[in-house]
Write a protein that holds these residues in place. Structure first.
Motif, short mmCIF file in Angstrom:
data_model
loop_
_atom_site.label_atom_id
_atom_site.label_comp_id
_atom_site.label_asym_id
_atom_site.label_seq_id
_atom_site.Cartn_x
_atom_site.Cartn_y
_atom_site.Cartn_z
N PRO A 237 0.83 -1.22 0.00
CA PRO A 237 0.00 0.00 0.00
C PRO A 237 0.85 1.26 0.00
N ARG A 238 0.42 2.25 -0.78
CA ARG A 238 1.01 3.58 -0.82
C ARG A 238 2.46 3.58 -1.32
N LEU A 239 2.86 2.55 -2.02
CA LEU A 239 4.21 2.49 -2.57
C LEU A 239 4.11 2.36 -4.08
N ALA A 240 4.61 3.36 -4.81
CA ALA A 240 4.52 3.36 -6.27
C ALA A 240 5.33 2.20 -6.85
N LYS A 241 4.73 1.54 -7.82
CA LYS A 241 5.36 0.37 -8.43
C LYS A 241 5.24 0.48 -9.94
N LEU A 242 6.36 0.28 -10.66
CA LEU A 242 6.34 0.27 -12.12
C LEU A 242 5.89 -1.10 -12.60
N VAL A 243 4.80 -1.11 -13.36
CA VAL A 243 4.16 -2.35 -13.77
C VAL A 243 3.79 -2.27 -15.24
N ARG A 244 3.98 -3.36 -15.98
CA ARG A 244 3.49 -3.43 -17.35
C ARG A 244 2.03 -3.89 -17.33
N LEU A 245 1.17 -3.08 -17.88
CA LEU A 245 -0.25 -3.40 -17.92
C LEU A 245 -0.59 -4.08 -19.24
N ARG A 246 -1.40 -5.13 -19.15
CA ARG A 246 -1.84 -5.87 -20.33
C ARG A 246 -3.36 -6.00 -20.33
N ASP A 247 -3.92 -6.10 -21.51
CA ASP A 247 -5.35 -6.34 -21.64
C ASP A 247 -5.66 -7.76 -21.16
N PRO A 248 -6.53 -7.91 -20.15
CA PRO A 248 -6.82 -9.26 -19.64
C PRO A 248 -7.44 -10.16 -20.70
N GLY A 249 -8.02 -9.57 -21.75
CA GLY A 249 -8.67 -10.38 -22.78
C GLY A 249 -7.70 -11.08 -23.70
N ASP A 250 -6.78 -10.30 -24.32
CA ASP A 250 -5.88 -10.89 -25.31
C ASP A 250 -4.41 -10.77 -24.94
N GLY A 251 -4.11 -10.18 -23.78
CA GLY A 251 -2.73 -10.07 -23.32
C GLY A 251 -1.94 -8.98 -23.99
N ALA A 252 -2.58 -8.14 -24.81
CA ALA A 252 -1.86 -7.06 -25.49
C ALA A 252 -1.34 -6.05 -24.49
N VAL A 253 -0.12 -5.56 -24.74
CA VAL A 253 0.48 -4.57 -23.84
C VAL A 253 -0.28 -3.25 -23.96
N LEU A 254 -0.65 -2.70 -22.81
CA LEU A 254 -1.36 -1.42 -22.76
C LEU A 254 -0.41 -0.27 -22.48
N ASP A 255 0.49 -0.44 -21.50
CA ASP A 255 1.42 0.62 -21.15
C ASP A 255 2.28 0.14 -19.99
N ASP A 256 3.41 0.81 -19.82
CA ASP A 256 4.20 0.65 -18.60
C ASP A 256 3.80 1.79 -17.68
N ALA A 257 3.21 1.47 -16.54
CA ALA A 257 2.59 2.48 -15.68
C ALA A 257 3.10 2.40 -14.25
N LEU A 258 3.05 3.53 -13.57
CA LEU A 258 3.25 3.54 -12.13
C LEU A 258 1.89 3.29 -11.49
N VAL A 259 1.81 2.31 -10.61
CA VAL A 259 0.54 1.99 -9.98
C VAL A 259 0.65 2.20 -8.47
N LEU A 260 -0.46 2.62 -7.88
CA LEU A 260 -0.53 2.82 -6.44
C LEU A 260 -1.76 2.10 -5.91
N TRP A 261 -1.58 1.44 -4.78
CA TRP A 261 -2.65 0.68 -4.14
C TRP A 261 -2.94 1.30 -2.78
N PHE A 262 -4.21 1.67 -2.54
CA PHE A 262 -4.65 2.24 -1.27
C PHE A 262 -5.72 1.32 -0.70
N ALA A 263 -5.39 0.64 0.38
CA ALA A 263 -6.36 -0.26 1.01
C ALA A 263 -7.33 0.54 1.87
N ALA A 264 -8.61 0.13 1.83
CA ALA A 264 -9.63 0.80 2.65
C ALA A 264 -9.27 0.64 4.13
#
Length: 450
Positions: free
Chosen positions: A43-70
């Motif tokens: 939580p609250r730690l930026a992570k560089l992740v490659r995002l892919r379309d769950p349907g066909d696996g196509a690369v969407l982007d290399d993104a920084l993602v952040l997770w905030f738990a309720a």
């Protein structure tokens, strides 16, 4: 956490270096796992992740993602933020992929903020402050919006409401638990507390509507006869061609508005139709709108034509009030000396063509605008009509309580209802109207039944 899991672009539309896509709800974490193919990051730690379309696996982007738990998020729910490259193709691709993730739907307008309110992360004044912060165009507007979004206004009203709830609890305790050992002079203490709060409320309402003016902008109406140079003056103030300028009388037939930033304060300038009698139905409507706008303006600037001196347009002259600014335009071609005053008003000789007097006029306008907007540093001011209306109803209820009060408690139920209504009105401003908190106060303060 309740409701659907929602997603939307949280940053501005159009091309940008980075775009932020927000996901909020119970399935936010699962959505991130579906796009990244990985477990949730810390939580609250930026992570560089490659995002892919769950349907066909196509690369969407290399993104920084952040997770905030309720509940440690903006909405109070599980939240994911995807910081992707801001090209339209990238953003559209990620949004399209999210639309195919089970359990997700596109957010409605304002839904993230609404969930933040419903989950007690923000009160209504903070929600409004956040909206004002996004819309702020001047430094002063930004400062006021920041103070409100951080809860300053809400804390003031909640504090007053808590005082009223306590006063009501003590008042009803004196009536309902008269056989208990209650503090002496309880009634007098309640009266003193309500009287002091009533005084504070009235002082708060005597702010000259500065908070509302700062949020909406001070309204300046430029009025005068046709061909006096009103449109040219507004264009000079705005530093652009906002209004059509022509030698033909009656060119301006509607109200043309321009927002200006004067020394950090907002000014809404209106160029109005020339004031004259006319048989043209459209121009008549323009004159009617000009008069209406002028009536509601905070400042009026009357502009006369130097070429008509020593005569002055009587229709415009009739609209001069004590605080109206008076300017004589086309000073560079005046055939007679320009008077220092007109009907007791100091005169500003102007030449929109040469720039004569414009800087001095702007300086004076900035002074007038700042006086009408400068909010006291001692505390926040109401920023919306709904705040003021609720505060007026609160003050009225407290005044009724003070008038009704008597030592014999005749009509005590009505007195209690006045306090109850006052507390309810304050609660409506922040959106925190509780039902059971009266009993909590009674038992905590007096330990009834101990």
């Amino acid at each position: 956490m309740t409701g659907d899991t929602i997603y939307a672009l949280a940053s501005g539309t159009g091309r940008s270096g980075v775009a932020v896509i927000r996901i909020s709800g119970a399935d936010a974490g699962a959505a991130l796992c579906a796009l990244s193919g990985r477990d949730l990051p810390q939580p609250r730690l930026a992570k560089l992740v490659r995002l892919r379309d769950p349907g066909d696996g196509a690369v969407l982007d290399d993104a920084l993602v952040l997770w905030f738990a309720a509940p440690g998020s903006f909405t109070g729910e599980d939240v994911v933020e995807l910081h992707v490259h801001g090209g339209p193709a990238v953003v559209d691709g990620v949004l399209a992929a999210l639309s195919r993730v089970q359990g997700l739907r596109l957010a409605e307008a304002g839904e993230f903020t609404r969930r933040a309110f419903e989950n007690a992360k923000l009160d209504l004044t903070q929600v409004e402050g956040l909206a004002d912060l996004i819309e702020a165009e001047t430094e002063a507007q930004k400062k006021q919006a920041l103070r409100q979004s951080e809860g300053e206004l809400g804390r003031l009203y909640d504090g007053w409401r808590n005082e009223l709830v306590r006063a009501l609890a003590h008042f009803e305790a004196e009536l309902d638990f008269s056989d208990e050992e209650l503090p002496e002079h309880l009634h007098a203490a309640v009266m003193d507390r309500v009287r002091e709060l009533h005084t504070q409320l009235l002082a708060h309402l005597r702010d000259g509507r500065k908070g509302e003016r700062l949020r909406e902008g001070v309204r300046l109406a430029i009025i005068g006869p046709p061909n006096a140079g009103k449109s040219s003056l507004m264009n000079a103030l705005a530093r652009r061609d906002a209004a059509i300028v022509s030698d033909i009388a009656g060119t301006t037939r509607d109200v043309v508005e321009v927002h200006l930033n004067l020394s950090g304060y907002p000014l809404l300038v209106a160029d109005t139709a020339g004031l004259r009698e006319t048989g043209d139905a459209i121009e008549q409507e323009g004159v009617r709108r000009a008069r209406l706008w002028a009536e509601g303006a905070d400042i009026k600037l009357a502009v006369f034509d130097a070429l008509t001196l020593p005569a002055l347009d009587p229709t415009t002259r009739d609209l001069l009030e004590s605080d109206t600014l008076v300017a004589i335009n086309k000073a560079e071609v005046a055939a007679v000396p320009i008077p220092d005053t007109i009907d007791g008003h100091p005169v500003w000789p102007l030449s929109v063509k040469t720039g004569q007097g414009l800087d001095e006029l702007l300086t004076r306008l900035a002074e007038l605008v700042s006086v009408r907007c400068r909010v006291s540093t001692d505390g926040p001011a109401p920023t919306r009509a709904r705040h003021r209306e609720a505060l007026v109803r609160t003050a009225d209820a407290l005044e009724r309580f003070l008038v009704r009060d008597n030592a014999q408690h005749i009509g005590a139920e009505l007195e209690a209802e006045d306090l109850r209504l006052a507390a309810r009105e304050l609660g409506r401003i922040t959106g925190r109207v509780d039902v059971e908190d009266l009993l909590d106060v009674i038992f905590r303060d007096f330990c009834i039944g101990k």
